[in-house]
Every structure is written in C-alpha cells, then in structure tokens.
Design a protein around this motif. Structure first.
Motif, short mmCIF file in Angstrom:
data_model
loop_
_atom_site.label_atom_id
_atom_site.label_comp_id
_atom_site.label_asym_id
_atom_site.label_seq_id
_atom_site.Cartn_x
_atom_site.Cartn_y
_atom_site.Cartn_z
N TYR B 96 6.61 20.97 -16.97
CA TYR B 96 6.61 19.61 -17.49
C TYR B 96 5.20 19.05 -17.62
O TYR B 96 4.21 19.79 -17.44
CB TYR B 96 7.53 18.73 -16.64
N LEU B 97 5.09 17.77 -17.93
CA LEU B 97 3.79 17.19 -18.27
C LEU B 97 3.20 16.35 -17.15
O LEU B 97 2.00 16.39 -16.91
CB LEU B 97 3.98 16.35 -19.53
N THR B 98 4.04 15.57 -16.46
CA THR B 98 3.51 14.72 -15.40
C THR B 98 3.60 15.45 -14.06
O THR B 98 4.50 16.25 -13.86
CB THR B 98 4.30 13.41 -15.30
N GLY B 101 7.00 15.05 -12.55
CA GLY B 101 8.01 15.88 -13.20
C GLY B 101 7.89 17.34 -12.81
O GLY B 101 8.88 18.00 -12.51
N ARG B 146 -0.56 20.52 -20.69
CA ARG B 146 0.56 20.90 -19.83
C ARG B 146 0.20 22.10 -18.97
O ARG B 146 0.52 22.14 -17.77
CB ARG B 146 1.79 21.21 -20.68
N TYR B 368 12.00 8.99 -20.94
CA TYR B 368 12.47 10.37 -20.84
C TYR B 368 12.42 10.90 -19.40
O TYR B 368 12.21 12.08 -19.18
CB TYR B 368 11.69 11.29 -21.78
N SER B 369 12.56 10.00 -18.44
CA SER B 369 12.70 10.42 -17.04
C SER B 369 13.97 9.78 -16.49
O SER B 369 14.43 8.76 -17.00
CB SER B 369 11.49 9.96 -16.23
N GLU B 430 7.63 11.39 -19.97
CA GLU B 430 7.82 12.84 -20.14
C GLU B 430 8.18 13.19 -21.57
O GLU B 430 8.63 14.30 -21.84
CB GLU B 430 8.92 13.34 -19.20
N LYS B 431 8.01 12.27 -22.51
CA LYS B 431 8.49 12.55 -23.86
C LYS B 431 7.81 13.79 -24.45
O LYS B 431 8.43 14.59 -25.13
CB LYS B 431 8.24 11.35 -24.77
N ALA B 433 6.96 16.47 -23.07
CA ALA B 433 7.42 17.75 -22.55
C ALA B 433 8.93 17.86 -22.53
O ALA B 433 9.47 18.93 -22.30
CB ALA B 433 6.88 17.96 -21.14
N ALA B 434 9.62 16.75 -22.77
CA ALA B 434 11.07 16.79 -22.60
C ALA B 434 11.84 16.48 -23.86
O ALA B 434 13.04 16.73 -23.93
CB ALA B 434 11.49 15.79 -21.51
#
Lengths: 116, 438
Positions: B96-98, B101, B146, B368-369, B430-431, B433-434
């Motif tokens: 994921y990105l964060t 996450g 990422r 997106y979380s 998270e948009k 990556a998700a």
C-alpha cells in the motif's frame, strides 16, 4: 447501461452524463465546528431508497440538473421537463412552431418506468 | 469433497481434517460431520456481529480464540460468505501507499500465510507475486513512492522494467504499440491469490467449534439503543441494548457492524451516520485454459486486474461503477470496456470466452480507508468502509476488532481508521494504491 432522463436531451446513456451527487448547503467556515465541516465535506445520505442528486450532462446539453433516483433499483421518478423548476434554477425553452402554446406543452413526458 | 457439506446431525463438532481421517472416511464410507452447526437463537449474547462474511466471522473467531469470549452470535440476512466475501477476486497483497496501510495489510498477509495451519482447512493460498503496471510517467513515480514506503517497512516490493515484466508474465504486450504502453511495474512477490470461500468456511468452522453461534437467514431490522440524544433514544450518547431481527429481539451490550456495502444502513439503525457511498464493482471469469499467467497483473490506468485460478480460469475485476447504488445488475458496458482493456495488455487472449460476470457492493469512504472501532453510540462498533479492498484485510480486521471489543480500547494498528478522522481532518489517503489496486 442506465438510461438517464436528461430534461433537455431526453433519455441518454449514463456514459454521456456525470453523477455529481447530492448537494448540501455550505456552512459558514468562520462559524462552524470541525464536526459540522466534516459532515459537510464527507457525509451524504446513502439509503436504499429515493434520493435527490445532481447530474451533469457532459456530452449533451452540458447543464446541471437534479433528478430523483431510487438507489436500490435505479429507477428515476418524475423526471423534470423543460420549463420545470429544477433545484434553484428555472429553465426556459424556445418554443418552435404554433404561437401561444406553453413551452414544452406538446411534448409527452418521458419516464423510465417505476413509481410516479 | 461434497460429503463435507452433508448434514450429519446438528450436534456434531467439526472433525479435524487430516490424512488419517481422509483414509478412514474413504475406507469406511463414513460421512464427514457438518462444517458448522445450527443453533436455536438465544435471548441474549455478549456480542452480536452483524454480517457473516470474512470480517464478521474472523472477528468472532478471534474473540473466541484469542480472548475466550464465546457467547457470540454472527447474524447474516442471507448465507455465510454470500456478499463481498464470495464476490471478490481473491487477491491478497500488502504494497500500500501510507505507512498505516502498509503495516495493517502486512499483518493481514502474514495471517493469510499461516491460515491453512491455523484453521485446519486448505485455503489454497498461492503466493505467486503481484505486478502493478505503470503506463504513464506519473504512475511510475507513484510506483517508486510506494516501493520506497514498502521497503522502509520491510515489505518485499520493487519497481521493475518492461523486460523483467515480460520475463514474469510472457503473455503481456510490453512493446510500445499499445495506447498505454507498459513502462514498468511495481513487483510485490508476497502477493497472491487465495480461495475466498475456504477462508469463510475456515473461520466459520473455527468459530463454531469454539462455541460461537452462526445464524443465517437472520436479518437485522433495527438496533435497539437507549439514552441517546436522537429520535427514539438513538444517536450519540446512547447505549446499545440489542437488535431486532426477523426472528425476534436479541439483547446484547455490544453490536458490531461488519456489513460492507450495507454498512451505512445498519449503522443508521443505531443513529450513527457514516460517510459511506455504496458502489457496485463488477468482475468476470473466462472459460478455463492451460495455465499461462503465473502472476497477478493489475493496471490502474486501464482499470483492470487479472489472475489465473488453479483451475485455469482468468478472473477479471475492474474499478467500481461510477453510480452509487445497491443494485448488483451486470452491464454490457462493463464487459465491453473490460475486453478492450485486457486485450490492450494481452492481445493473445482475444479468442477466449467469458463464462459469467457478477457484481458485489463496495462501501466507499472519501479517503479509501476503512472506518473501524468505536462510534458515538456506546456498544456499537463498526468494521466497514472496506470499499474494494475488504477481502485482503479480513483476518487482521477480525483480529484487531476482537482485541478492540475484548479490551475496550482501540488497538494501535486500527487507531488511524477511527470515525473521528473525518472531523479532525486526519484522513488516510489510500486512493493511489487502493482505487483499482487489487
């Protein structure tokens, strides 16, 4: 694909339009709590029921208008006709042909089925 | 295998699956006991979990296993695993990105890794590697971002060039001819696919074995709350006393919402409004062919992800439909776009035929979380907002929600996903990556 009843162009493919979503009044940013501001930014009703939402007819008339849709079945109710008061804006149409008739009077209301 | 699901006395506890058991049953023709049992609904439980999917069942399983709380009921209006748990494309990954996450999904991946042994069921986990393709410079930049976030957290993740992509997945067109040429990819070796039904059955069986009651076809009509400042005593400051179902009232001090796409409707019953919009996500599967695609392939720009099952079918998924709706009807426009996009990646599969398509409901949040943990109503907890990435988070969500319920404190891993973040502004974006990142 869903047929969306544009009040100006008639039924059009969903891909011709963009769903803007429900609009809510913007609170005064100087006199609001973080909770109210968060609600304004993010919180929208999400019922499996009738909702009022704004659509943008991006490939047709390029106008914004409000439609009532059932989020469970995707039926549209009472699609507005040209000349109807939609949201806060009033639309007028240019009447062609016989003089004296009401704008839009000779147009059959189009529906996509469902409750009226 | 069909014998496993045959009814064989409601009172039997599930048998352990093992080679000697298999030999014995094979020789004697003895029937396997039911995977889980039916029970009468008790008038009161310690915890009621609404939603019998991966999240709800995992929460029940970890409540019983890790915390010894077994007076638990899982209610589902349909059958277990009939919602998103049975409709997803079964991809698991943690790139994921964060940082929040990544830590969260990595824990989930490690639970998936040991799941077959933990649950004593064959979940057919195939750690085959996961490729996220980049078709533009900006996408490539995000991949690097990422990869660095992932590496910092100890996740095996790196950016590779088109030649390496071709080696990993020879059927991909890495030439410069397509409209969106492949410029590189984020390669995540620990990602893979898993049999989603077996995960549901494994958690259901494990929970049932430890005394949890699973009630199917039990629809929650209302959540009973008293003392709140909203209409009917609901809303902030209130306290949950139980639920009203189509089979009568059940009292419980804790009611957990694990209902994914229906999450906002369920929490509304307690007077809690959630910033969730429900969108359908469509998926499709082809006829089975000989295995030719060894990895999971995802393309954010082309809105498609594809993997080949052990049976040889290609499973496709896409991004969510733009329309917020609870309708799960498939559409021709989805199939059309999907076919166009996938042929851009793999021109060689143009003669393959689709077997079927379906849709599942995704509870999309603004960032997106997910929305996890406590709500302003005492005793009402949520584990919703799972959007398009709920399945891969199932085990860790269950584990953390169980800890949250048992200890009455929010565990560190899910603290960033609290409902309060929408008023404090601390979103977990998270948009990148998700959104289509499966």
């Amino acid at each position: 694909m869903l047929l969306v009843p544009c009040p100006h162009c008639g039924p059009r493919n969903q891909s011709d339009l963009r769903l803007v979503g429900a609009t809510v009044p913007r609170p005064d940013p100087n006199a609001t709590t973080p909770e109210e501001w968060g609600d304004y930014l993010y919180l929208r009703d999400n019922p499996a029921d009738w909702i009022e939402e704004t659509w943008y007819c991006r490939a047709g008339c390029r106008r914004y208008f409000t439609l009532t849709r059932h989020q469970g079945t995707n039926e549209f109710r009472n699609p507005p006709m040209p000349g109807d008061k939609v949201g806060t804006a009033t639309y007028t149409t240019i009447s062609v042909g016989s003089s004296g008739s009401q704008p839009g009077a000779n147009i059959e209301p189009h529906t996509t089925g469902g409750a009226s | 295998m069909a014998g496993i699901f045959r009814r064989n006395g409601a009172g039997d506890a599930p048998a352990r699956y093992s080679a000697p058991q298999l030999a014995r049953k094979g020789l004697t023709g003895e029937e396997w006991p039911r995977v889980w049992r039916d029970h009468e609904i008790k008038p009161a439980y310690d915890v009621i979990i609404i939603g019998g999917g991966v999240h709800g069942l995992a929460t029940a399983y970890y409540l019983a296993t890790n915390h010894g709380i077994t007076n638990v009921a899982v209610l589902d209006k349909g059958y277990l695993g009939g919602g998103g748990s049975g409709r997803n494309t079964a991809i698991v990954r943690s790139n994921y990105l964060t940082p929040e996450g990544v830590a969260f999904y990595d824990r989930s991946l490690s639970l998936y890794n040991s799941m077959a042994a933990d649950l004593n069921i064959n979940v057919m986990f195939s750690e085959r590697g996961h490729l996220t393709l980049a078709h533009t410079d900006s996408a490539l930049r995000t991949m690097h971002w990422r990869a660095e976030v992932n590496k910092l957290q100890g996740i095996d993740s790196s950016v590779i060039d088109p030649d390496e992509v071709k080696k990993l997945a020879p059927s991909l067109d890495v030439s410069t001819h397509p409209r969106y040429p492949i410029l590189g990819a984020l390669y995540h070796p620990p990602g893979g696919i898993i049999r989603h039904d077996a995960v549901v059955w494994g958690y259901a069986r494990g929970a049932d074995h430890r005394g949890v009651h699973l009630h199917q076809k039990t629809e929650v009509l209302d959540i009973l709350v008293e003392g709140g400042d909203g209409p009917g005593g609901k809303g902030a400051g209130g306290k949950v006393t139980g639920v009203r179902t189509n089979k009568g009232d059940i009292s419980a001090p804790i009611v957990v919402n694990c209902t994914a796409g229906w999450g906002s409707l369920i929490s509304n019953m307690a007077g809690v409004k959630l910033p969730i919009n429900t969108h359908p996500l469509e998926a499709a599967v082809t006829e089975p062919v000989k295995v030719f695609l060894p990895t999971v392939v995802v393309s954010g720009s082309l809105h498609v992800y594809v993997s080949q099952t052990d049976r040889g079918e290609l499973v496709f998924g896409a991004s969510v439909d733009p329309l917020a709706t609870y309708s799960m009807r498939g559409s021709l426009s989805f199939t059309e776009e999907l076919a166009g996009h996938i042929l851009e990646l793999m021109p060689g599969i143009s003669k393959m035929r689709l077997l079927r398509q379906w849709a599942g409901l995704c509870d999309m949040t603004p960032d997106y979380s997910p929305i996890m943990g406590f709500t302003p109503v005492e005793g009402h907890l949520t584990d919703v907002g799972w959007g398009t990435y709920g399945f891969k988070a199932g085990p860790v969500s269950g584990e953390q929600m169980a800890e949250c319920i048992a200890t009455n404190t929010t565990p560190k891993l899910i603290a960033p996903f609290a409902l309060e973040r929408f008023s404090t502004g601390q979103l977990v974006g998270e948009k990148g990556a998700a959104a289509v990142g499966h």
